[in-house]
Design a protein around this motif. Structure first.
Motif, PDB file in Angstrom:
ATOM      1  N   UNK A 336     -22.225  23.050   7.756  1.00 42.40           N
ATOM      2  CA  UNK A 336     -21.213  23.012   6.696  1.00 42.40           C
ATOM      3  C   UNK A 336     -20.407  21.715   6.775  1.00 42.40           C
ATOM      4  N   UNK A 337     -20.099  21.269   7.997  1.00 42.33           N
ATOM      5  CA  UNK A 337     -19.373  20.007   8.146  1.00 42.33           C
ATOM      6  C   UNK A 337     -20.185  18.854   7.551  1.00 42.33           C
ATOM      7  N   UNK A 338     -21.480  18.824   7.837  1.00 40.65           N
ATOM      8  CA  UNK A 338     -22.331  17.763   7.293  1.00 40.65           C
ATOM      9  C   UNK A 338     -22.425  17.855   5.771  1.00 40.65           C
ATOM     10  N   UNK A 339     -22.445  19.070   5.236  1.00 41.22           N
ATOM     11  CA  UNK A 339     -22.508  19.236   3.784  1.00 41.22           C
ATOM     12  C   UNK A 339     -21.228  18.735   3.122  1.00 41.22           C
ATOM     13  N   UNK A 340     -20.081  19.037   3.718  1.00 42.07           N
ATOM     14  CA  UNK A 340     -18.805  18.542   3.186  1.00 42.07           C
ATOM     15  C   UNK A 340     -18.792  17.015   3.204  1.00 42.07           C
ATOM     16  N   UNK A 341     -19.204  16.437   4.337  1.00 44.90           N
ATOM     17  CA  UNK A 341     -19.237  14.973   4.461  1.00 44.90           C
ATOM     18  C   UNK A 341     -20.210  14.363   3.455  1.00 44.90           C
ATOM     19  N   UNK A 342     -21.379  14.979   3.313  1.00 48.03           N
ATOM     20  CA  UNK A 342     -22.393  14.482   2.373  1.00 48.03           C
ATOM     21  C   UNK A 342     -21.839  14.431   0.952  1.00 48.03           C
ATOM     22  N   UNK A 364      -9.124   8.461  -0.788  1.00 49.82           N
ATOM     23  CA  UNK A 364      -8.208   9.585  -0.996  1.00 49.82           C
ATOM     24  C   UNK A 364      -8.781  10.579  -1.996  1.00 49.82           C
ATOM     25  N   UNK A 365      -9.362  10.068  -3.079  1.00 50.91           N
ATOM     26  CA  UNK A 365      -9.918  10.937  -4.116  1.00 50.91           C
ATOM     27  C   UNK A 365     -11.108  11.738  -3.608  1.00 50.91           C
ATOM     28  N   UNK A 366     -11.893  11.152  -2.687  1.00 48.57           N
ATOM     29  CA  UNK A 366     -13.094  11.819  -2.179  1.00 48.57           C
ATOM     30  C   UNK A 366     -12.805  12.778  -1.030  1.00 48.57           C
ATOM     31  N   UNK A 367     -11.567  12.757  -0.510  1.00 47.35           N
ATOM     32  CA  UNK A 367     -11.219  13.694   0.550  1.00 47.35           C
ATOM     33  C   UNK A 367     -11.210  13.106   1.948  1.00 47.35           C
ATOM     34  N   UNK A 368     -11.322  11.765   2.069  1.00 48.49           N
ATOM     35  CA  UNK A 368     -11.278  11.132   3.383  1.00 48.49           C
ATOM     36  C   UNK A 368      -9.830  10.844   3.772  1.00 48.49           C
ATOM     37  N   UNK A 369      -9.557  10.860   5.068  1.00 46.12           N
ATOM     38  CA  UNK A 369      -8.187  10.645   5.534  1.00 46.12           C
ATOM     39  C   UNK A 369      -7.757   9.192   5.413  1.00 46.12           C
ATOM     40  N   UNK A 370      -8.730   8.261   5.385  1.00 47.40           N
ATOM     41  CA  UNK A 370      -8.397   6.839   5.275  1.00 47.40           C
ATOM     42  C   UNK A 370      -9.639   6.060   4.874  1.00 47.40           C
ATOM     43  N   UNK A 371      -9.473   4.826   4.360  1.00 44.82           N
ATOM     44  CA  UNK A 371     -10.640   3.990   4.047  1.00 44.82           C
ATOM     45  C   UNK A 371     -11.464   3.667   5.290  1.00 44.82           C
ATOM     46  N   UNK A 372     -10.799   3.580   6.460  1.00 48.69           N
ATOM     47  CA  UNK A 372     -11.518   3.259   7.691  1.00 48.69           C
ATOM     48  C   UNK A 372     -12.497   4.376   8.065  1.00 48.69           C
ATOM     49  N   UNK A 373     -12.038   5.618   7.924  1.00 44.67           N
ATOM     50  CA  UNK A 373     -12.923   6.758   8.206  1.00 44.67           C
ATOM     51  C   UNK A 373     -14.094   6.757   7.226  1.00 44.67           C
ATOM     52  N   UNK A 374     -13.795   6.523   5.952  1.00 42.73           N
ATOM     53  CA  UNK A 374     -14.856   6.472   4.941  1.00 42.73           C
ATOM     54  C   UNK A 374     -15.859   5.370   5.268  1.00 42.73           C
ATOM     55  N   UNK A 375     -15.370   4.205   5.680  1.00 40.84           N
ATOM     56  CA  UNK A 375     -16.252   3.076   5.981  1.00 40.84           C
ATOM     57  C   UNK A 375     -17.176   3.393   7.150  1.00 40.84           C
ATOM     58  N   UNK A 376     -16.631   4.013   8.207  1.00 39.04           N
ATOM     59  CA  UNK A 376     -17.464   4.361   9.363  1.00 39.04           C
ATOM     60  C   UNK A 376     -18.571   5.335   8.969  1.00 39.04           C
ATOM     61  N   UNK A 377     -18.230   6.322   8.142  1.00 36.88           N
ATOM     62  CA  UNK A 377     -19.223   7.309   7.725  1.00 36.88           C
ATOM     63  C   UNK A 377     -20.261   6.693   6.791  1.00 36.88           C
ATOM     64  N   UNK A 378     -19.844   5.778   5.914  1.00 37.50           N
ATOM     65  CA  UNK A 378     -20.795   5.077   5.050  1.00 37.50           C
ATOM     66  C   UNK A 378     -21.834   4.343   5.892  1.00 37.50           C
ATOM     67  N   UNK A 385     -21.679  -0.610   4.733  1.00 38.86           N
ATOM     68  CA  UNK A 385     -20.286  -0.245   4.457  1.00 38.86           C
ATOM     69  C   UNK A 385     -20.065  -0.084   2.957  1.00 38.86           C
ATOM     70  N   UNK A 386     -18.933   0.488   2.544  1.00 34.88           N
ATOM     71  CA  UNK A 386     -18.661   0.657   1.108  1.00 34.88           C
ATOM     72  C   UNK A 386     -18.706  -0.648   0.324  1.00 34.88           C
ATOM     73  N   UNK A 387     -18.285  -1.752   0.941  1.00 30.56           N
ATOM     74  CA  UNK A 387     -18.257  -3.038   0.234  1.00 30.56           C
ATOM     75  C   UNK A 387     -19.644  -3.457  -0.238  1.00 30.56           C
TER      76      UNK A 387
END
Length: 393
Positions: A336-342, A364-378, A385-387
């Motif tokens: 479920x954690x992976x599905x939420x992240x996906x 923020x809109x996608x549910x990540x706590x910060x752009x840094x967290x989003x970038x690491x997961x990307x 990375x998102x860029x």
């Protein structure tokens, strides 16, 4: 003696040279052309579409660059001579296909293997455990899509069949014998990926002949997201955008750099797939475990909530958290954690590619706590990375 105004010469700045570019495709793709034209407008090109519209080589063409979809084995002798002569003359070229891999030329290609992987992952996320790939021919893009599709099936240890469409496109015999001997059911549905949108209609007809319903017995997904083909049939078809518009734009941009003297890249540039557009052909949840289906529905509705955790989902379902986790992994193929992240990553990727929002706002809109967290997961999930995806916008 002073000269009159009429005697004075008006000094004009020299006009900037407008690159003369020729587009030679082996088939017509309006979205690819749209991407090329978009860049041509921005760069001030003179874009020659004579061949695109007529299939005829313009006489006495002398230009600065060529965009093409090489297909030398099937081209006329005149076309082959023209292309080879332009190459020998050193005219920069960019190929948007891989029909002739032995010809060494800069290329910008759709990432067809990634398209196949995305299709398989989506079908598996519906709880489907039996997969098939449907095609009529095996030119390079379809081979790559099948390879990506098979790759995910093998990772999940799921059966993956090949459905070969007859040359005459007849669907009167229905699906192959193996699916008639062990027909898909509501409890054990079949997931089919059609190699391209035009082939999805054959699958629909073959399922009707075989007495199978879409999507109850068969979930269908295809590629290209041609709205006319996907939305005007008897059943609207889920489809992956192959990003042909972006491919055309990036190919034109690469050609412009070559025209201005930059070095050609040694390896092809691959364009990642665009969004998956879900329609009727796969819109019923194929998961037949009611609690897993409930969990998936909750995730789909709430994944943008940054506070959402698997425990919150489990608290609303009359089943122990441990058993729900095990059932979810069994039916969906990930936790479920992976599905939420996906889902958060796919949503963020769509915003990055389709809007000009800042990374902080997207995170923020996608549910990540910060752009840094989003970038690491990307970087972990997509390898970039998102860029990277913003640059492809």
């Amino acid at each position: 003696m002073t000269s009159s105004p009429t005697d004075r010469r008006i000094r004009r700045a020299p006009e900037r040279h407008r690159p003369q570019v020729l587009f030679i495709p082996s088939y017509r793709d309006e979205r690819m052309l749209e991407g090329i034209c978009q860049y041509a407008f921005e760069a001030g090109w003179v874009l020659d579409l004579f061949f695109y519209r007529t299939g005829t080589i313009p006489k006495d063409w002398h230009g600065d660059g060529i965009l093409c979809l090489l297909n030398l084995p099937n081209w006329s002798p005149n076309m082959k001579r023209f292309i080879l002569a332009q190459r020998e003359a050193g005219v920069p070229m960019v190929d948007l296909a891989l029909n002739d891999p032995q010809v060494k030329i800069p290329r910008v290609l759709q990432d067809d293997r990634a398209i196949g992987r995305l299709a398989a992952e989506y079908l598996i996320s519906l709880g489907i455990r039996r997969l098939a790939f449907c095609t009529r021919t095996f030119h390079h893009p379809y081979k790559e899509r099948f390879a990506g599709f098979q790759e995910i099936a093998a990772q999940k240890e799921l059966p993956c069949s090949l459905i070969q469409i007859p040359d005459d496109f007849s669907a009167e015999e229905g699906l192959p014998v193996e699916f008639q001997q062990e027909p898909p059911s509501i409890d054990q549905p079949l997931g089919i990926m059609a190699a391209a949108d035009p082939l999805a209609n054959w699958v629909i007809q073959a399922c009707q002949v075989s007495g199978l319903k879409i999507p109850e017995n068969v979930a269908l997904i295809s590629v290209e997201n041609d709205r006319y083909l996907c939305e005007l049939g008897t059943i609207t078809v889920s489809s992956i955008d192959n990003n042909a518009l972006r491919q055309g734009y990036e190919a034109a941009r690469l050609l412009d750099r070559l025209i201005h003297g930059e070095e050609a890249p040694e390896e092809p540039v691959y364009i990642p797939p665009g969004a998956l557009h879900v329609r009727e052909s796969s819109n019923l949840l194929a998961v037949r475990h009611p609690h897993v289906a409930n969990a998936l529905r909750q995730i789909a509705q709430r994944f943008r909530d940054p506070e959402l955790k698997p425990a919150h989902i489990a608290a609303r379902i009359p089943m122990s958290a441990r058993r729900l986790h095990d059932a979810f992994v069994k039916y969906v193929g990930r936790s479920m954690y992976q599905e939420i992240t996906h889902r958060r990553l796919q949503y963020a990727k769509k915003l990055i590619q389709e809007t000009d929002q800042k990374m902080w706002d997207i995170a923020q809109s996608a549910g990540f706590s910060s752009p840094e967290v989003m970038s690491r997961l990307f970087s972990r999930w997509f390898g970039h990375p998102p860029s990277y995806f913003r640059r492809l916008k």
